[in-house]
Design an enzyme around this catalytic site. Structure first.
Site, short mmCIF file in Angstrom:
data_model
loop_
_atom_site.label_atom_id
_atom_site.label_comp_id
_atom_site.label_asym_id
_atom_site.label_seq_id
_atom_site.Cartn_x
_atom_site.Cartn_y
_atom_site.Cartn_z
N ASP A 118 0.85 -1.19 0.00
CA ASP A 118 0.00 0.00 0.00
C ASP A 118 0.88 1.24 0.00
O ASP A 118 1.88 1.30 0.72
CB ASP A 118 -0.89 -0.02 1.26
CG ASP A 118 -1.89 1.11 1.27
OD1 ASP A 118 -2.98 0.92 0.72
OD2 ASP A 118 -1.58 2.18 1.81
N ASN A 148 -3.21 12.69 -4.23
CA ASN A 148 -4.44 13.00 -4.97
C ASN A 148 -5.01 14.36 -4.60
O ASN A 148 -5.43 15.13 -5.45
CB ASN A 148 -5.50 11.92 -4.71
CG ASN A 148 -5.38 10.76 -5.68
OD1 ASN A 148 -4.83 10.91 -6.76
ND2 ASN A 148 -5.89 9.62 -5.29
N HIS A 186 -6.19 13.78 -9.45
CA HIS A 186 -6.26 12.34 -9.73
C HIS A 186 -5.42 11.92 -10.92
O HIS A 186 -4.95 10.79 -10.99
CB HIS A 186 -7.72 11.93 -9.95
CG HIS A 186 -8.47 11.86 -8.66
ND1 HIS A 186 -8.40 10.75 -7.82
CD2 HIS A 186 -9.26 12.75 -8.03
CE1 HIS A 186 -9.12 10.98 -6.74
NE2 HIS A 186 -9.66 12.18 -6.84
N ASP A 234 -4.90 2.33 -4.06
CA ASP A 234 -3.43 2.38 -4.14
C ASP A 234 -2.82 1.12 -3.54
O ASP A 234 -1.73 1.15 -2.99
CB ASP A 234 -2.91 3.64 -3.43
CG ASP A 234 -3.34 3.68 -1.97
OD1 ASP A 234 -4.39 3.10 -1.64
OD2 ASP A 234 -2.61 4.28 -1.15
N ARG A 273 13.39 -5.82 -0.83
CA ARG A 273 13.86 -5.32 -2.13
C ARG A 273 12.80 -4.40 -2.75
O ARG A 273 13.13 -3.35 -3.31
CB ARG A 273 14.15 -6.52 -3.05
CG ARG A 273 15.07 -6.17 -4.20
CD ARG A 273 15.65 -7.39 -4.86
NE ARG A 273 14.64 -8.11 -5.61
CZ ARG A 273 14.51 -9.43 -5.61
NH1 ARG A 273 15.29 -10.17 -4.87
NH2 ARG A 273 13.58 -10.01 -6.35
#
Length: 189
Positions: free
Chosen positions: A57, A65, A70, A100, A120
């Site tokens: 996330d 946003n 957007h 997201d 990573r």
């Protein structure tokens, strides 16, 4: 004639594959994730191949946003999708889960492999400079990553997804920009 049939079949399979593609990122979508989880669990039952699931996330995405609109938010999602694709191996599966949120599935991975891949992914995103065309600004973003393994941490697809999601929230609560593994909190077998 068979040519027309072939064309029809091609068009149908193209349409069918689009049903599983997220139009913003070009990654697989949530519908495909649920199908693949069923398939991966069947595969485990046949061959004993486990997998790890990463729930990813973007931190503070709402403020991107809100501040930039957007369109820029959407471009950032597409760019992040490309970075994640680059970091994961060819055999790994990548989905835009919604908003997201992204999900990565790493087949045949130990908890240790999953941790390495999570780290990573985290550092690659942290080091990436996200640019917006026609805008001088350079964005840096951080992500929170939750990881759960099947069958070690969960008994089915729904549970492994929910647990990885819960670990992602745990990463957020620990200050964001980190990886939390279910295996560190739930010491099963």
């Amino acid at each position: 004639n068979s040519h027309a049939q072939t064309q029809r079949w091609k068009a149908l399979s193209r349409q069918n594959s689009l049903v599983h593609i997220d139009d913003v990122t070009g990654l697989y979508n949530q519908r495909k994730l649920h199908k693949d989880l069923i398939e991966l669990i069947r595969k485990y039952e046949r061959s004993g191949e486990n997998f790890a699931l990463l729930f990813i996330d973007i931190d503070h995405f709402k403020s991107v946003n809100d501040n930039y609109g957007h369109l820029i938010g959407t471009k950032l999602l597409a760019d992040l999708g490309r970075v994640l694709r680059r970091v994961l191996r060819d055999t790994d599966l990548l989905y835009r889960y919604g908003g997201d949120e992204f999900v990565g599935i790493v087949p045949d991975a130990s908890t240790n492999d999953a941790r390495k891949i999570g780290d990573r992914v985290l550092s690659s995103v942290r080091d990436e400079l996200f640019r917006i065309e026609g805008n001088e600004e350079i964005f840096r973003i951080s992500i929170s990553v939750g990881i759960a393994s099947f069958p070690r941490d969960a008994k089915d697809g729904k549970e492994v997804l929910e647990l990885a999601d819960r670990m992602m929230y745990r990463a957020k609560n620990r200050g964001r920009g980190c990886v939390c593994l279910a295996g560190d909190f739930y010491n099963k077998k």
